[in-house]
Scaffold this active site. Structure first.
Site, mmCIF file in Angstrom:
data_model
loop_
_atom_site.group_PDB
_atom_site.id
_atom_site.type_symbol
_atom_site.label_atom_id
_atom_site.label_comp_id
_atom_site.label_asym_id
_atom_site.label_seq_id
_atom_site.Cartn_x
_atom_site.Cartn_y
_atom_site.Cartn_z
ATOM 1 N N GLU A 297 -0.319 2.106 -1.729
ATOM 2 C CA GLU A 297 -1.195 2.280 -0.566
ATOM 3 C C GLU A 297 -0.993 3.636 0.109
ATOM 4 O O GLU A 297 -0.843 3.724 1.326
ATOM 5 C CB GLU A 297 -0.996 1.132 0.427
ATOM 6 C CG GLU A 297 -1.315 -0.220 -0.186
ATOM 7 C CD GLU A 297 -1.303 -1.382 0.776
ATOM 8 O OE1 GLU A 297 -0.552 -1.339 1.765
ATOM 9 O OE2 GLU A 297 -2.056 -2.348 0.522
ATOM 10 N N ASP A 375 -1.727 -10.372 -2.103
ATOM 11 C CA ASP A 375 -1.242 -9.952 -0.789
ATOM 12 C C ASP A 375 -1.287 -11.084 0.232
ATOM 13 O O ASP A 375 -2.187 -11.111 1.076
ATOM 14 C CB ASP A 375 -2.097 -8.762 -0.301
ATOM 15 C CG ASP A 375 -1.452 -8.024 0.865
ATOM 16 O OD1 ASP A 375 -0.255 -8.217 1.093
ATOM 17 O OD2 ASP A 375 -2.165 -7.251 1.534
ATOM 18 N N GLU A 403 -0.718 -12.512 9.094
ATOM 19 C CA GLU A 403 -1.728 -11.464 8.906
ATOM 20 C C GLU A 403 -3.075 -11.992 8.395
ATOM 21 O O GLU A 403 -4.113 -11.685 8.961
ATOM 22 C CB GLU A 403 -1.177 -10.413 7.929
ATOM 23 C CG GLU A 403 -2.194 -9.365 7.570
ATOM 24 C CD GLU A 403 -1.701 -8.393 6.501
ATOM 25 O OE1 GLU A 403 -0.527 -8.468 6.106
ATOM 26 O OE2 GLU A 403 -2.513 -7.551 6.083
HETATM 27 C C1 GCV Z 1 2.734 -2.595 5.906
HETATM 28 C C2 GCV Z 1 -0.962 -5.249 3.277
HETATM 29 C C3 GCV Z 1 -1.033 -5.104 4.762
HETATM 30 C C4 GCV Z 1 -0.467 -3.791 5.225
HETATM 31 C C5 GCV Z 1 0.977 -3.716 4.728
HETATM 32 C C6 GCV Z 1 0.967 -3.854 3.217
HETATM 33 C C7 GCV Z 1 2.377 -3.885 2.670
HETATM 34 O O1 GCV Z 1 -1.798 -4.334 2.643
HETATM 35 O O2 GCV Z 1 -2.361 -5.223 5.169
HETATM 36 O O3 GCV Z 1 -0.513 -3.759 6.619
HETATM 37 O O4 GCV Z 1 1.563 -2.502 5.116
HETATM 38 O O5 GCV Z 1 0.348 -5.058 2.852
HETATM 39 O O6 GCV Z 1 2.874 -4.983 2.509
HETATM 40 O O7 GCV Z 1 2.942 -2.855 2.436
#
Ligand code: GCV
Length: 835
Positions: A297, A375, A403
């Site tokens: 990411e 995720d 989340e």
């Molecule tokens: C901290 C997902 C979440 C992100 C998070 C990522 C991760 O994409 O939306 O907020 O980043 O996972 O676990 O690194």
């Protein structure tokens, strides 16, 4: 003999704000009769105030005072005094008090607890083990359990960590409980009281380290000033046996180190990290280690330099090794993909990146693997990577912060979801291979391993933003200690500690909690299609279309006739082939794939018949109605507890369950509308698109209001809402109610965006029956939405309104800021109808 106090329901208790979590040490009604059976002194075998054994003594004193009103003195010697609690390490006990030969072998962090009459022995293998034993004894007492016991309790895994996604500016990524308790304005906060209180809560459930900063790490966490600040955090953690760990930015050598490279094999980079690590240990001698999100990411990593992820992990493992530190290296590595490629699959990424590296990681590296391959979705199959790393230590990553599961605005008790993975048998080499035995190191003979939980507590006194969400943190600790623990019995311990021993309180919260994840799955994404939330925005409300037509790879591949990801080897992405043969064969064949994951593994027509006998589309419709219906019952169940829980917590939870009841209907209708529109297949029960008790706002007589086409369309009833004609015009919507005279609940669906606090008033024949303000940005604890959509859509209900046929209903909306007092519809609900 076990003696369990049976207690009459406690009278009204004092208001509580949640700060003490489950460590309230609330007075036990009727317990005075046990006073003389209790120890009358405490001997804690360490007089140093910063030692966990000292803290154990103080906790025991506080607990006896709170639970029984009994004052007990503490000394640090005289361990053979009668009627006392002796707490310390086994070694110290042997030295000061004579032999401990009768004790069973203890493992690191394990303890021995024995209660004989009023003599109690709590001995840890190490200091924090002794503290864990003290908390266990207090937990028994607080639950009215006066059993005589003598047992050793050892954790099943050494890594029982918490991850905080806190940013240095004080914000928290995916945090719904306020600002950071650790950081503000680029550095560590000056007042660390909350950090110490957090450590206390964590220690009481056996958690032993906190990664204090976001995995999307800011390199300036490593400046000398911040290292000093981190040292202060570690100082307040230490008395609770909690160690500090840090997330790293892989490119730190270039960002703050002045180097021109962050290549993990470059000698200058190695020297730089060695120096940083030495500095950290100088200030924090018990520093636990690093957490690394690399090549994921947008985060930098070793792949930039064509180095392997193992080389990247070992870069940190080497300087940590002499100090006993650990690298938690995340397996959450994937690339953007193209949906037009039928074989492209993000779920395959982790195995593809890591399988060839097994055995190449240093011994103090632990690969941290999210429970499923995508995720933190409402349901995912077990990550197949757990089966591939036999010569590498692994830990499971769980998300306590909700989340994708309602962001603490929906009650969702998560352990039953976690258990689908922890108890899953991967059948490696055709042998029993439960994930829980892999992560504890037992299956592949690894000495390291365990759990990492993303918690994200904040400054809110409830820690997570919701009192009931704390069951997830409590249970996380208990499962990290022993992943074989039973979610319901752990939950009931938490309820007794948090709300007391009233039978109806225990039964009611148990029922609500145990029904909550299935209900949430029912009204969000079914059959393994993922949560169906808006993955491009806040991850909160419904937006199924957001899954597809982008590179994130969370696709549903839904079209007019069919839905689901074909992940088979014979015709799809080949993901099923990443599992060991027995599991692969089960998922490869649609006949042996369980219904609850069918759309994860197979692409089928909406008319495909499930094992249940229902078609996929009818299952969607039915599940959404049933899930939303269950969510309504949480509120009524909670209301049955009025008077049995203090008003402060009762009202707070009531507010959230009311919200959830309304938002579950938003979810239900949005998902059903979306798939009805896409498939054109009607609901056999004729509910979808058919709302006899609704009055659409756009069909009312409007003045100062205009119609508004909502996007996504499915998040408005009849695709349309109304908004005030300007941001300063007061709008009025009027209608005659043509329902038979009677008593109804009057529900108003509206949108509560941030950027304004509109005000609405409801009148019946010009008599005001209610009003409210759109202030969810203050009350819900998560960032809702700046749009009219599935995040901002919500409902308010006025109960028991007497309505005569022909009465005039008028809603007056006053806009505020950029929020144009939006309205979707009004429902006039006879008893028992959820429309
Ligand atoms: C901290 C997902 C979440 C992100 C998070 C990522 C991760 O994409 O939306 O907020 O980043 O996972 O676990 O690194």
């Amino acid at each position: 003999m076990r003696r369990l106090l049976l207690l009459a329901s406690a009278a009204l208790v004092a208001a509580e704000n949640g700060l003490d979590g489950w460590l309230r040490y609330a007075p036990l009604p009727g317990a005075s009769r046990y006073l003389h059976d209790l120890p009358s002194s405490i001997v804690s075998l360490n007089a140093s105030e910063t030692s966990p054994v000292y803290v154990a003594g103080s906790e025991l004193q506080k607990g006896l005072q709170g639970i029984f009103g009994k004052q007990v003195s503490i000394s640090h010697q005289n361990c053979n005094a009668s009627s006392s609690i002796v707490v310390g390490t086994v070694d110290e006990y042997s030295k000061l008090c004579g032999s401990s030969a009768a004790l069973p072998e203890l493992e690191q962090d394990g303890f021995w607890l024995s209660t004989k009459g009023n003599s109690v022995q709590i001995l840890g293998r190490n200091e924090r083990g002794a503290l864990y034993g003290a908390f266990e004894y207090l937990s028994m007492l607080a639950q009215g359990n006066f059993s005589q016991v003598a047992y050793a309790n050892n954790p099943r895994a050494p890594i029982r960590w918490v991850n905080q996604w806190d940013n240095l500016d004080g914000s928290i990524e995916r945090g719904y409980g306020g600002a950071s308790i650790f950081f503000e304005n680029g550095g560590v906060v000056s007042n660390l009281t909350r950090a110490a209180q957090y450590a206390r809560l964590l220690a009481s459930i056996g958690l032993n380290a906190v990664v204090v900063n976001n995995v999307n790490a800011n390199a300036s966490i490593l400046t000398p000033q911040n290292i000093e600040g981190l040292g202060r955090i570690a100082d307040v953690f230490r008395p609770y046996g909690v160690q500090l760990a840090l997330s790293l930015n892989f490119a730190s050598p270039t960002i703050i180190g002045g180097l021109s490279t962050y290549d993990p094999l470059d000698p200058s980079v190695i020297a730089w990290w060695t120096n940083v690590t030495d500095q950290l240990y100088q200030r924090i001698p018990d520093f636990a280690g690093y957490l690394v999100k690399a090549d994921s990411e947008g985060q930098p990593g070793p792949l930039t330099y064509n180095r392997t992820l193992a080389q990247g992990a070992n870069l940190f493992a080497k300087p940590l090794q002499p100090y006993g530190g650990i690298v938690m290296f995340r397996a959450f590595v994937y690339n953007q993909l193209n949906e037009s490629d039928w074989k492209a699959d993000r779920a395959k990424a982790a195995v593809e990146f890591f399988q060839g590296l097994d055995g190449q990681f240093d011994d103090n590296v632990v690969v941290q693997i999210k429970y499923g391959p995508i995720d933190f979705q409402v349901r995912e199959p077990t990550s197949p990577l757990f089966a591939h790393l036999r010569n590498t230590s692994t830990a499971i990553e769980l998300e306590i912060t909700q989340e994708y599961l309602g962001q603490q605005c929906h009650l969702v008790y998560l352990p039953p979801l976690w258990k689908t993975v922890l108890d899953f048998d991967l059948r490696v080499d055709q042998k029993p291979s439960l994930v829980r035995d892999i992560i504890t190191g037992q299956r592949f003979n690894r000495t390291l391993g365990g759990s990492a939980g993303v918690v994200n507590v904040g400054t809110n006194t409830t820690w997570l933003g919701s009192h009931l969400a704390m069951s997830n943190l409590y249970a996380y600790g208990r499962l990290a200690w022993d992943p074989a623990n039973d979610p319901q019995s752990v939950l009931q311990d938490w309820i007794r500690l948090t709300f007391g021993l009233d039978r109806s309180v225990i039964d009611t919260i148990t029922q609500m909690s145990m029904e909550s994840w299935p209900a949430y799955e029912n009204y969000s994404g079914n059959l393994g299609i993922q949560t169906l939330t808006d993955i491009l925005y806040t991850h909160f409300g419904p937006n199924p279309a957001s899954q597809d037509n982008n590179g994130w790879g969370q696709w549903t591949r839904a079209d007019h006739t069919s839905i689901g990801m074909d992940r088979t080897v014979w015709n799809g992405t080949g993901y099923t082939g990443q599992y060991p043969p027995e599991v692969a064969a089960m998922y490869e064949n649609i006949d042996t794939t369980p219904d609850n994951l069918v759309l994860w593994f197979h692409h089928v027509n909406y008319t495909h018949r499930l094992h249940s006998g229902k078609t996929v589309i009818q299952h969607f419709y039915d599940a959404h109605y049933s899930g939303a219906e269950t969510a309504q019952t949480f509120l009524t169940m909670w209301e049955s507890l009025k008077g049995k829980i203090d008003d402060e917590r009762y009202n707070d939870v009531h507010f959230r369950l009311t919200y959830q009841a309304g938002h579950s209907i938003v979810w239900r209708d949005a998902i059903n509308n979306f798939y009805f529109n896409l498939s054109g297949i009607p609901d056999e029960a004729k509910r979808v698109g058919n709302h006899p008790w609704r009055v659409e706002a756009e069909s009312m007589t409007l003045s100062g209001y205009k119609t508004y086409a909502v996007n996504p369309f499915e998040t408005a009833s009849n695709t349309t809402a109304i908004v005030t004609t300007t941001n300063s015009t007061v709008g009025t919507a009027t209608t005659k109610l043509e329902y038979p005279s009677g008593t109804y609940d009057l529900a108003v669906n509206y949108y509560d965006m941030y950027g304004g606090k509109s005000h609405w008033q409801v009148y019946l024949n010009n008599r005001k029956i209610g009003e409210w303000v759109g202030n969810s940005e203050d009350t819900l604890g998560h960032t809702p939405s700046i749009y009219l959509d599935g995040h901002s859509a919500t409902r308010i209900t006025f109960r028991g309104v007497k309505i005569e046929k022909g009465d005039e209903l008028k809603i007056v909306g006053t806009p505020d800021g950029v929020e144009p007092a939006p309205l979707d519809y009004v429902s006039v609900l006879p008893e028992g109808v959820v429309d």
